[in-house]
Design a protein around this motif. Structure first.
Motif, PDB file in Angstrom:
ATOM      1  N   PRO A 171      -2.476 -11.529  -3.408  1.00 16.17           N
ATOM      2  CA  PRO A 171      -1.247 -11.892  -4.129  1.00 16.17           C
ATOM      3  C   PRO A 171      -0.785 -10.807  -5.103  1.00 16.17           C
ATOM      4  O   PRO A 171       0.355 -10.837  -5.555  1.00 16.17           O
ATOM      5  N   LEU A 172      -1.675  -9.879  -5.411  1.00 16.18           N
ATOM      6  CA  LEU A 172      -1.311  -8.746  -6.271  1.00 16.18           C
ATOM      7  C   LEU A 172      -1.466  -7.460  -5.466  1.00 16.18           C
ATOM      8  O   LEU A 172      -2.133  -6.515  -5.879  1.00 16.18           O
ATOM      9  N   ILE A 173      -0.816  -7.444  -4.324  1.00 15.93           N
ATOM     10  CA  ILE A 173      -0.922  -6.331  -3.388  1.00 15.93           C
ATOM     11  C   ILE A 173      -0.488  -5.026  -4.048  1.00 15.93           C
ATOM     12  O   ILE A 173       0.467  -4.988  -4.819  1.00 15.93           O
ATOM     13  N   ASP A 174      -1.237  -3.978  -3.775  1.00 19.55           N
ATOM     14  CA  ASP A 174      -1.031  -2.636  -4.330  1.00 19.55           C
ATOM     15  C   ASP A 174      -1.368  -2.533  -5.814  1.00 19.55           C
ATOM     16  O   ASP A 174      -1.156  -1.483  -6.424  1.00 19.55           O
ATOM     17  N   LYS A 175      -1.908  -3.609  -6.376  1.00 19.83           N
ATOM     18  CA  LYS A 175      -2.411  -3.551  -7.750  1.00 19.83           C
ATOM     19  C   LYS A 175      -3.893  -3.935  -7.756  1.00 19.83           C
ATOM     20  O   LYS A 175      -4.744  -3.111  -8.077  1.00 19.83           O
ATOM     21  N   ALA A 176      -4.178  -5.178  -7.396  1.00 15.73           N
ATOM     22  CA  ALA A 176      -5.568  -5.617  -7.337  1.00 15.73           C
ATOM     23  C   ALA A 176      -6.262  -5.058  -6.099  1.00 15.73           C
ATOM     24  O   ALA A 176      -7.467  -4.798  -6.115  1.00 15.73           O
TER      25      ALA A 176
END
Length: 250
Positions: free
Chosen positions: A151-156
């Motif tokens: 759900p926090l793609i490219d961050k988490a």
């Protein structure tokens, strides 16, 4: 009459022994469960102190993610809420009903509040860890199932693209977890295509290290404040040096 009472007592004892044997067997066969608590759970000791085992958070969860620990769930705390991502992950409800319903703040709203509003992205339920030996992306197979599920793609969770030196033609799409952003929801784990998930969410206290105050990140503004009260001067003892030079072994 006494004989009848003795028989009844005997049957009662047999029943108690059978029940005790069953309970012991369940306890002996219980498998340790890695505790993943609901969003905004306090540190484990404080959580166990405040949680009254009411089950309101479990009832509030619309996805049946949470369950109350039973006797067989070793190491969790009977009656306390937890979840197993490979079965049902946390689906990151924006209104976080499990936290709202907690009457004792064992699930503390302040831990998931930003600018006066609930923010599920602040949750720290656990952190995902990639098993590079069994993740097919590290074989060279182009799989990004966990990445797409995040759900926090490219961050988490982001993809590190690397050249496949073995074939010289393909690229590795390697999943990388950033623990600063990972909420531990487990959507990556349930999405993993391997028989046993090659990306697993673990409790943060099992995964996150602590570097210590003696290391300073010079590129991070303000991190050098750690050195404010540190004595960085060398203190040499000349007497020890003279004693060393006069030792018999030299």
């Amino acid at each position: 009459m006494q004989r009848r009472d003795a028989i009844k007592t005997g049957f009662s004892l047999v029943g108690l022994l059978a029940a005790g044997s069953f309970v012991y067997k369940e306890y002996a066969n219980a498998k340790p469960v890695l505790k993943l608590r609901p969003p905004a759970a306090l540190d484990e000791d404080e959580f166990l102190t405040r949680c009254i085992r009411c089950g309101l958070c479990v009832e509030a969860c619309p996805f049946d993610t949470l369950k109350l620990a039973e006797f067989k769930d070793s190491g969790v705390g009977i009656g306390t809420p937890f979840f197993t991502p490979r079965d049902i992950p946390c689906y990151m409800c924006e209104d976080i009903p499990c936290v709202v319903e907690c009457p004792t703040e064992a699930l503390d709203p302040k831990l998931v509040t930003k600018d006066g509003a609930l923010d599920i992205n602040m949750a720290k339920m656990g952190v995902a860890v990639v098993d590079e030996k069994n993740c097919v992306a590290y074989f060279g197979i182009q799989c990004d199932a966990c990445y797409r599920a995040c759900p926090l793609i490219d961050k988490a969770l982001w993809i590190d693209y690397k050249r496949n030196e073995r074939t010289g033609k393909h690229a590795f799409l390697l999943p990388i977890v950033d623990s600063d952003y990972c909420t531990g929801c487990g959507k990556c784990e349930i999405a993993c295509i391997t028989d046993k998930a090659a990306i697993t969410v673990l409790p943060r206290d099992m995964v996150i290290g602590k570097v210590g105050d003696n290391y300073v990140k010079g590129w991070v503004e303000g991190d050098d404040a750690k050195l404010k009260d540190v004595d960085t001067k060398m203190h040499l003892d000349s007497k020890k040096g003279i004693k060393y030079l006069n030792e018999d072994e030299l």
